[in-house]
Scaffold this active site. Sequence first.
Site, PDB file in Angstrom:
ATOM      1  N   ASP A 145       0.860  -1.184   0.000  1.00  0.00           N
ATOM      2  CA  ASP A 145       0.000   0.000   0.000  1.00  0.00           C
ATOM      3  C   ASP A 145       0.900   1.239   0.000  1.00  0.00           C
ATOM      4  O   ASP A 145       2.126   1.154   0.120  1.00  0.00           O
ATOM      5  CB  ASP A 145      -0.970  -0.016   1.190  1.00  0.00           C
TER       6      ASP A 145
HETATM    7  C1  NOJ Z   1      -4.021   3.884   0.066  1.00  0.00           C
HETATM    8  C2  NOJ Z   1      -5.213   2.992   0.206  1.00  0.00           C
HETATM    9  O1  NOJ Z   1      -5.154   2.311   1.440  1.00  0.00           O
HETATM   10  C3  NOJ Z   1      -5.340   1.971  -0.912  1.00  0.00           C
HETATM   11  O2  NOJ Z   1      -6.587   1.346  -0.778  1.00  0.00           O
HETATM   12  C4  NOJ Z   1      -5.178   2.605  -2.252  1.00  0.00           C
HETATM   13  O3  NOJ Z   1      -5.269   1.626  -3.260  1.00  0.00           O
HETATM   14  C5  NOJ Z   1      -3.835   3.305  -2.327  1.00  0.00           C
HETATM   15  N1  NOJ Z   1      -3.771   4.312  -1.298  1.00  0.00           N
HETATM   16  C6  NOJ Z   1      -3.593   3.952  -3.687  1.00  0.00           C
HETATM   17  O4  NOJ Z   1      -4.430   5.011  -3.890  1.00  0.00           O
END
Ligand code: NOJ
Length: 716
Positions: free
Chosen positions: A257
């Site tokens: 993430d």
């Molecule tokens: C953080 C989020 O937790 C995740 O769900 C997302 O895909 C990423 N950012 C990218 O935007």
Amino acid sequence: MSPIETLLGQMTLAEKLGQLSMAAEGAAVTGPASAADPTEDIRRGAIGGMLNLYGAERVRQRQQLAVEQSRLGIPLLIGLDVLHGHRTLFPVPLAEACLFDPQAWEMTAREAAREAARDGVALTFAPMLDVSRDPRWGRGVEGPGEDPLVAMRFARAKVRGFQGSDPAAADSLGAVAKHFCGYGAVTAGREYASVDICERTLLEVHLPAFAAAVQTGAVAVMPAFIDLAGMPMTAHAALLRGRLRGRLGFDGVIISDYNSIAELVQHGVAADLGEAAALALRAGVDIDMVAGAYRQGLPTALERGVVDMESIDAAVRRVLRLKEALGLFADPYRHCRPAEEAAALTRRRQLARQVAARAIVMLTNRADTLPLAPTTGRLAVLGPLADAAAQMRGPWWSAAIESDCVSVLAGLRAALPHAQLLHARGVPIEGADPAGVAAALEVCTQVDAIVLCLGEAALMSGEAASRARLDLPGEQRGFAEAVLERAGALDKPVIVVLFAGRPLVVPWLTERADAVLAAWFLGSEAGNAVADVLLGHTSPSGRTAVTWARDAGQVPIHYAQRPGGRPADPNNHYSSGYIDVPVQPLFAFGHGLGYGRFRLSDLRVSPAVVRPTDAIEARVTLVNDGARTARETVFLFTHDRLASVARPTLELKDWASIELRPGERATLELRVPAEELRFLGVDLEPVFEPGEVEILVGPCADRTQLLSACVRLAVA
Ligand code: NOJ
């Protein structure tokens, strides 16, 4: 040698680490922004993928840098959060879950893929599969609700929809199942907080949807931001390498993430980027999203001897294979295509409208207040969410623009061109500004009925949007009470349309309003869909995929509770419950009314003795005694009353739905392969235990509304 091995053989360490690094284009929305212009990094092969980038031309330009100007010409992997649509938005996932319709779930994902793929996107960071039982957590809106079976079926449908029959097709996206695993159980519903759940809960509740996504062929998985019992998921070798790759056989890409590899330092398990990168790589994470930890940290980790080149090569190989599987080597520009014909867009909007109308859950409808008479002449459309097109998008909107979204006011205007619609906002969504209340109350005197649109702003759920208070925000409660009082005095019905990314805790509202529709966030066609339901063009058929608490003190809350030694009993003081609020929820999982009136009878279950290879068939008679055609959904739960491990008093095993005309009668069939009555035994391995199992069938997870029968499980 395969082309991928040849390529790998030509790569420098920096180029390999580039393939493992994803950068963010422009303003990042979910963490620290990366301001740097990526042009030079792409030319040097120091970036292998980008997120937050879309638009055929913009993607083409970036892709050209990689393909035509970098030494090895490896195409970029372009990823975006396409959760519930791209330019056309369908209802937020939690709302869509309320359809209980895998076919619809698949269709909307397919359409989202078609739009996003045309816009240069190759990978979606979806589906989000976190089972969530705590409405304080804002991210429940992104996922399938509280139940593991719903989450599994949702996972399969979404992966099939996004990826189509071939993820390499020009209109497909690779799916990233996220967030592995247990994120929905953050302590006290607080975003990014630690998770402390037992292994049984992890395996029974949180893991099955990921297993389903992997079995369906999801090309990637994203570990969650959280730590589980002290081990950050980004470094969780036992779960990523052991469970996901080992037991579930996942051989796709694990993508971190946003910035989460660097955050291993904040977690307190890595002293610097070198250690963080080593932990993540050794745990099985292939792509570093935005942190720059692999590029900066892995060279140090190699020098320190804590990672080896084989592990780096294995990760690069998986990334290159993914690019191959997505068709990027064959044609790096396959996802950059001209805009579609208008007819395709019109069809998609029609689907968005149908699905949005079906996602609405009618919580109450006293004295058949709804549907409104088609002759309704004067209607008040009040509240801060009445004329709020941008809010209809919910917390993730990909490329959807505000002006493409239909507000409730606009939807009702289109549906009732000859009626007089009087709009007043009353109060803002948040904050105190009572200046508009008097005007709104005045409007009540001039109309036949009042549609009161209340709720949360789109960004009050989603990432980094946990709430400790679950009532209406701002001054909305005072405003709604004033409207209810005025309308009561005037004897005018008040229909509340409640927008929110969670089941709000509003017993005072559902008790007093004449009707309440949970409209979640319905996407581009929200207002038209609300009008369709209010006016009876569509009978509401959504069923809540989450339990609604009557008091914030009840959360976390969900239906599949174990009985305990002193099960809840209002007549016994020494039983599980509260001394100040009832133990029952306000609305049970599965609750949702329609314009029909259904009666269920005559539950027949066979065979009476069930062996592991059998399937249990349940048949139930359904009659629509109402005056309108409507759809009913029937759930099948089981209760294994005596087992080596205490089982929940209700476990969802199947559901089915049917539309019936007034007076029509039908037999609905539900089916549960006996295999699915296996549960994790004392040693957490699946077991099929002989004994009696109760089969309960009915409209929601309220035991008092369920018909029941028993079967006997036998091993031989
Ligand atoms: C953080 C989020 O937790 C995740 O769900 C997302 O895909 C990423 N950012 C990218 O935007």
